[in-house]
Design a protein around this motif. Structure first.
Motif, PDB file in Angstrom:
ATOM      1  N   ILE A  36       0.835  -1.205   0.000  1.00 48.12           N
ATOM      2  CA  ILE A  36       0.000   0.000   0.000  1.00 48.12           C
ATOM      3  C   ILE A  36       0.875   1.263   0.000  1.00 48.12           C
ATOM      4  O   ILE A  36       0.562   2.259  -0.659  1.00 48.12           O
ATOM      5  N   GLU A  37       1.966   1.204   0.723  1.00 47.52           N
ATOM      6  CA  GLU A  37       2.872   2.359   0.796  1.00 47.52           C
ATOM      7  C   GLU A  37       3.360   2.742  -0.600  1.00 47.52           C
ATOM      8  O   GLU A  37       3.382   3.923  -0.973  1.00 47.52           O
ATOM      9  N   ASN A  38       3.749   1.733  -1.388  1.00 53.96           N
ATOM     10  CA  ASN A  38       4.238   1.998  -2.750  1.00 53.96           C
ATOM     11  C   ASN A  38       3.112   2.406  -3.694  1.00 53.96           C
ATOM     12  O   ASN A  38       3.260   3.325  -4.502  1.00 53.96           O
ATOM     13  N   PHE A  39       1.946   1.762  -3.578  1.00 53.68           N
ATOM     14  CA  PHE A  39       0.816   2.081  -4.448  1.00 53.68           C
ATOM     15  C   PHE A  39       0.269   3.483  -4.163  1.00 53.68           C
ATOM     16  O   PHE A  39      -0.109   4.208  -5.094  1.00 53.68           O
ATOM     17  N   ALA A  40       0.213   3.852  -2.887  1.00 55.62           N
ATOM     18  CA  ALA A  40      -0.286   5.190  -2.529  1.00 55.62           C
ATOM     19  C   ALA A  40       0.650   6.266  -3.073  1.00 55.62           C
ATOM     20  O   ALA A  40       0.207   7.346  -3.500  1.00 55.62           O
ATOM     21  N   LYS A  41       1.939   5.975  -3.058  1.00 54.67           N
ATOM     22  CA  LYS A  41       2.906   6.934  -3.586  1.00 54.67           C
ATOM     23  C   LYS A  41       2.719   7.116  -5.088  1.00 54.67           C
ATOM     24  O   LYS A  41       2.889   8.219  -5.625  1.00 54.67           O
ATOM     25  N   ILE A  42       2.360   6.033  -5.768  1.00 57.67           N
ATOM     26  CA  ILE A  42       2.087   6.128  -7.211  1.00 57.67           C
ATOM     27  C   ILE A  42       0.911   7.072  -7.441  1.00 57.67           C
ATOM     28  O   ILE A  42       0.947   7.943  -8.324  1.00 57.67           O
ATOM     29  N   ASP A  43      -0.135   6.923  -6.653  1.00 59.99           N
ATOM     30  CA  ASP A  43      -1.315   7.782  -6.804  1.00 59.99           C
ATOM     31  C   ASP A  43      -0.957   9.257  -6.604  1.00 59.99           C
ATOM     32  O   ASP A  43      -1.412  10.119  -7.366  1.00 59.99           O
TER      33      ASP A  43
ATOM     34  N   MET B 247       1.881  10.633  -7.175  1.00 58.85           N
ATOM     35  CA  MET B 247       2.672  11.066  -8.332  1.00 58.85           C
ATOM     36  C   MET B 247       1.779  11.297  -9.542  1.00 58.85           C
ATOM     37  O   MET B 247       1.990  12.238 -10.315  1.00 58.85           O
ATOM     38  N   VAL B 248       0.757  10.458  -9.696  1.00 57.08           N
ATOM     39  CA  VAL B 248      -0.186  10.632 -10.812  1.00 57.08           C
ATOM     40  C   VAL B 248      -0.917  11.957 -10.683  1.00 57.08           C
ATOM     41  O   VAL B 248      -1.156  12.665 -11.670  1.00 57.08           O
ATOM     42  N   LEU B 249      -1.289  12.302  -9.448  1.00 52.65           N
ATOM     43  CA  LEU B 249      -1.969  13.580  -9.211  1.00 52.65           C
ATOM     44  C   LEU B 249      -1.094  14.760  -9.611  1.00 52.65           C
ATOM     45  O   LEU B 249      -1.573  15.759 -10.147  1.00 52.65           O
ATOM     46  N   LYS B 250       0.208  14.652  -9.354  1.00 56.84           N
ATOM     47  CA  LYS B 250       1.120  15.755  -9.645  1.00 56.84           C
ATOM     48  C   LYS B 250       1.469  15.845 -11.129  1.00 56.84           C
ATOM     49  O   LYS B 250       1.591  16.935 -11.685  1.00 56.84           O
ATOM     50  N   THR B 251       1.650  14.702 -11.779  1.00 56.61           N
ATOM     51  CA  THR B 251       2.170  14.690 -13.145  1.00 56.61           C
ATOM     52  C   THR B 251       1.126  14.393 -14.215  1.00 56.61           C
ATOM     53  O   THR B 251       1.389  14.595 -15.411  1.00 56.61           O
ATOM     54  N   ASN B 252      -0.061  13.877 -13.782  1.00 61.71           N
ATOM     55  CA  ASN B 252      -1.094  13.426 -14.732  1.00 61.71           C
ATOM     56  C   ASN B 252      -0.587  12.321 -15.658  1.00 61.71           C
ATOM     57  O   ASN B 252      -1.111  12.124 -16.758  1.00 61.71           O
ATOM     58  N   TYR B 253       0.446  11.627 -15.227  1.00 61.70           N
ATOM     59  CA  TYR B 253       0.984  10.522 -16.012  1.00 61.70           C
ATOM     60  C   TYR B 253       0.236   9.241 -15.646  1.00 61.70           C
ATOM     61  O   TYR B 253       0.272   8.792 -14.502  1.00 61.70           O
ATOM     62  N   VAL B 254      -0.464   8.660 -16.622  1.00 60.63           N
ATOM     63  CA  VAL B 254      -1.226   7.439 -16.370  1.00 60.63           C
ATOM     64  C   VAL B 254      -0.712   6.326 -17.280  1.00 60.63           C
ATOM     65  O   VAL B 254      -0.206   6.578 -18.381  1.00 60.63           O
ATOM     66  N   PHE B 255      -0.864   5.101 -16.829  1.00 62.80           N
ATOM     67  CA  PHE B 255      -0.414   3.937 -17.592  1.00 62.80           C
ATOM     68  C   PHE B 255      -1.346   2.768 -17.271  1.00 62.80           C
ATOM     69  O   PHE B 255      -2.012   2.755 -16.226  1.00 62.80           O
TER      70      PHE B 255
ATOM     71  N   GLU C 210      -4.540  -2.030 -11.773  1.00 61.71           N
ATOM     72  CA  GLU C 210      -4.168  -2.969 -10.713  1.00 61.71           C
ATOM     73  C   GLU C 210      -3.884  -2.240  -9.408  1.00 61.71           C
ATOM     74  O   GLU C 210      -4.254  -2.710  -8.320  1.00 61.71           O
ATOM     75  N   VAL C 211      -3.245  -1.076  -9.518  1.00 63.29           N
ATOM     76  CA  VAL C 211      -2.908  -0.287  -8.323  1.00 63.29           C
ATOM     77  C   VAL C 211      -4.176   0.119  -7.580  1.00 63.29           C
ATOM     78  O   VAL C 211      -4.318  -0.112  -6.363  1.00 63.29           O
ATOM     79  N   TYR C 212      -5.150   0.705  -8.285  1.00 68.16           N
ATOM     80  CA  TYR C 212      -6.358   1.207  -7.630  1.00 68.16           C
ATOM     81  C   TYR C 212      -7.265   0.064  -7.156  1.00 68.16           C
ATOM     82  O   TYR C 212      -7.928   0.177  -6.120  1.00 68.16           O
ATOM     83  N   THR C 213      -7.274  -1.031  -7.889  1.00 65.39           N
ATOM     84  CA  THR C 213      -8.048  -2.189  -7.442  1.00 65.39           C
ATOM     85  C   THR C 213      -7.511  -2.706  -6.105  1.00 65.39           C
ATOM     86  O   THR C 213      -8.283  -3.018  -5.179  1.00 65.39           O
ATOM     87  N   TYR C 214      -6.194  -2.783  -5.992  1.00 61.20           N
ATOM     88  CA  TYR C 214      -5.574  -3.241  -4.745  1.00 61.20           C
ATOM     89  C   TYR C 214      -5.864  -2.263  -3.609  1.00 61.20           C
ATOM     90  O   TYR C 214      -6.218  -2.675  -2.477  1.00 61.20           O
ATOM     91  N   LEU C 215      -5.755  -0.953  -3.896  1.00 60.91           N
ATOM     92  CA  LEU C 215      -6.021   0.069  -2.871  1.00 60.91           C
ATOM     93  C   LEU C 215      -7.470   0.005  -2.387  1.00 60.91           C
ATOM     94  O   LEU C 215      -7.766   0.089  -1.187  1.00 60.91           O
ATOM     95  N   ILE C 216      -8.409  -0.132  -3.338  1.00 62.92           N
ATOM     96  CA  ILE C 216      -9.833  -0.185  -2.999  1.00 62.92           C
ATOM     97  C   ILE C 216     -10.123  -1.409  -2.124  1.00 62.92           C
ATOM     98  O   ILE C 216     -10.796  -1.316  -1.081  1.00 62.92           O
ATOM     99  N   ASP C 217      -9.608  -2.567  -2.544  1.00 65.09           N
ATOM    100  CA  ASP C 217      -9.843  -3.804  -1.790  1.00 65.09           C
ATOM    101  C   ASP C 217      -9.198  -3.734  -0.395  1.00 65.09           C
ATOM    102  O   ASP C 217      -9.761  -4.232   0.589  1.00 65.09           O
TER     103      ASP C 217
END
Length: 592
Positions: free
Chosen positions: A295-302, A304-312, A317-324
């Motif tokens: 979760i620590e790594n996935f939350a950090k990705i989120d 970064m996405v907010l800051k850069t708008n870089y999506v892939f 998979e990241v958000y599914t794991y966070l939601i679950d």
């Protein structure tokens, strides 16, 4: 990994050569210093300058443009615009490329206008505008093919292959990369190194793990040898992904943690490298059931996405794991937050995916298939023409063979008839009379007098009748005693034997025998052979060389040629017919 594909794609641009080195630094460069350099030296210094030293790079590029404009050198002005667009914001970079397109509008260089479209495609790819990137890559490929520039064709094909990878067509990506890795000798060593890295990633995606591992190890060794720290960590990150796929989570974490430390402290950070390192690191912790660290790594990705708008794509998979995770923790607020974030990201990804999925087949795959179809059709047509030519040639050969066969059969039939007539003639006359010889061809070398009476009168004038009769008498004795079988007989030796001179003997033979001396001697020998071979079983059982020697010939070939010339049938057929006649006579005595 996707991060590597996209990063390395930018480095592979054919004409701008954006292979950033990790060494070299240019501080604030004064124009007075730059004046000392040639265009080639300025260009080299520009690309050797560290990417983070933006001001120095820009100073070099601006001076390059100024120098080119002062000298009204359009080729160098174009190069200046290429350099100026590097590391600029998207709007400014696009303006420089627009200027590049204008200045090269009428360029005769082989790499224009494809170069401009490929550079523009790289810009859009870098800014995650995959739709615009695809459009420019397709146009770049179109113009590169028109000019037949293999290097640009390769770069466009490779760039499009990465887009295919984006929509999950990993096998097609691997096929393209593998082809250019082993069939593009016009690429330099650095470009081949990058291709190996990306091909290894594609191999992992399609589970060709052994092939991937070999390429990764090659990359690590090459990076160590060249002391390229950046390339080393790219390969190390790929090794982490490789171990993640093999569920060697602890090994993967060890690899990826090193990459995380490097990519988040590098002087020229890459959001792609950072995001994918965190992604695979989080997945490795998830594999070990260490949810908090994942979760620590996935939350950090989120964040970064907010800051850069870089999506892939893997963000799903990241958000599914966070939601679950937060659903299990019964943290409604964070669960709702990540659901909303997932919906926003999914919308963007879906739009991109649908566009690329739709346009790639329409604008790239279909034209390629049509071109391939045309090529195959042309090849089949050429094969068909070649087949017709071969069949025509075979038909001609067959007709010639058939013609030859029937001619041979007819000739053989004719030869057998001549041989049978010879045998019958011998059997009908036991006292060996003059055998009536069948002729296949005109009797050679026999000069027959046009007027016998005139010839005889002339001979009589030259040779008296008494001498003539004496010579004829001696010749009869020569024939009856079968002395013609002796070897080495010549006109001279025979003249001495019949007690005359060569001239008289030659005239008598020509006049009374109707042939020259050589024909007279050959005919006597062959007539003897015809009769004896038919009657003497033991004689015909001898080998041909021995028979030839018995008949006075120096060799077998002289005998067989003389036999054919005299009789009109080959010796071999004559002997076969004799054996057939003898065999038939043994079966039925009344035949003879």
């Amino acid at each position: 990994m996707q991060m590597l594909k996209i990063k390395l794609l930018l480095l592979l641009s054919v004409v701008c050569n954006l292979l950033y080195a990790q060494t070299g630094n240019v501080e604030n460069i004064q124009k007075s210093v730059l004046k000392e350099y040639t265009y080639q030296e300025l260009e080299k210094k520009f690309y050797e300058t560290k990417p983070e030293d933006v001001k120095s790079k820009r100073d070099i590029a601006k001076y390059y443009l100024q120098k080119a404009k002062e000298e009204k050198d359009e080729v160098q002005i174009a190069e200046a615009y290429v350099m100026l667009h590097v590391d600029e914001s998207l709007p400014n970079a696009l303006k420089y490329l627009d200027s590049l397109q204008t200045i090269t509008k009428n360029s005769k260089e082989i790499y224009y206008p494809a170069r401009t479209y490929l550079l523009r495609g790289n810009l859009y790819f870098k800014s995650d505008n995959l739709q615009a990137a695809l459009n420019n890559y397709v146009l770049g490929l179109k113009y590169a093919k028109e000019k037949g520039y293999k290097r640009q064709i390769a770069m466009a094909e490779i760039s499009i292959a990465y887009l295919k990878n984006y929509i999950g067509k990993h096998a097609e990506t691997a096929k393209t990369l593998r082809y250019y890795l082993y069939n593009a000798d016009y690429m330099n060593e650095s470009e081949h190194t990058i291709l190996k890295l990306n091909l290894a990633d594609a191999y992992i995606e399609i589970n060709k793990m052994d092939s991937a591992y070999i390429l990764i190890q090659d990359g690590l060794l090459a990076a160590k040898k060249s002391k390229n720290v950046y390339a080393y960590h790219q390969n190390l990150g790929l090794l982490g992904y490789y171990n993640l796929k093999l569920k060697k989570y602890n090994v993967a974490i060890e690899n990826l943690q090193k990459c995380k430390n490097f990519f988040f402290t590098a002087s020229y950070p890459s959001k792609r490298n950072q995001n994918y390192t965190l992604l695979n690191l989080g997945k490795a912790y998830a594999g070990l059931q260490e949810s908090d660290k994942a979760i620590e790594n996935f939350a950090k990705i989120d964040s970064m996405v907010l800051k850069t708008n870089y999506v892939f794509p893997e963000l799903r998979e990241v958000y599914t794991y966070l939601i679950d995770y937060y659903k299990e923790k019964k943290d409604k607020e964070k669960q709702l937050y990540y659901v909303e974030r997932f919906l926003d990201v999914d919308k963007v990804l879906d739009t991109r995916f649908r566009y690329i999925s739709r346009e790639l087949p329409r604008r790239y795959d279909t034209p390629n298939l049509l071109q391939e179809k045309e090529s195959i059709t042309k090849e089949l047509k050429q094969r068909k023409i070649f087949l017709y030519i071969v069949l025509g040639a075979l038909l001609i050969v067959l007709l010639l063979f058939i013609n030859f066969y029937f001619k041979y059969k007819n000739a053989e039939k004719k030869y057998r008839k001549i041989a049978q007539d010879l045998i019958q003639s011998v059997n009908e006359n036991k006292k060996q009379p003059e055998v009536e010889i069948q002729k296949e061809e005109v009797v050679p070398d026999i000069v027959l007098p046009q007027n016998i009476e005139n010839t005889e009168d002339k001979a009589t004038k030259t040779i008296s009748e008494d001498i003539t009769q004496s010579i004829l008498k001696e010749l009869d004795a020569f024939e009856n005693k079968e002395q013609f079988l002796n070897r080495g007989i010549t006109l001279g030796t025979l003249a001495k034997k019949v007690k005359t001179n060569s001239k008289y003997l030659s005239e008598v033979i020509n006049t009374h025998k109707g042939k020259n001396f050589a024909a007279y001697l050959n005919d006597l020998r062959i007539d003897y052979a015809i009769s004896r071979l038919a009657r003497d079983r033991r004689f015909r059982s001898y080998k041909i060389p021995f028979i030839a020697e018995e008949l006075g010939y120096n060799n077998e070939q002289a005998f067989t040629l003389a036999f054919k010339k005299r009789t009109g049938t080959p010796l071999s057929i004559y002997l076969k017919e004799i054996e057939k006649t003898v065999s038939a006579a043994n079966d039925n005595p009344e035949v003879l």
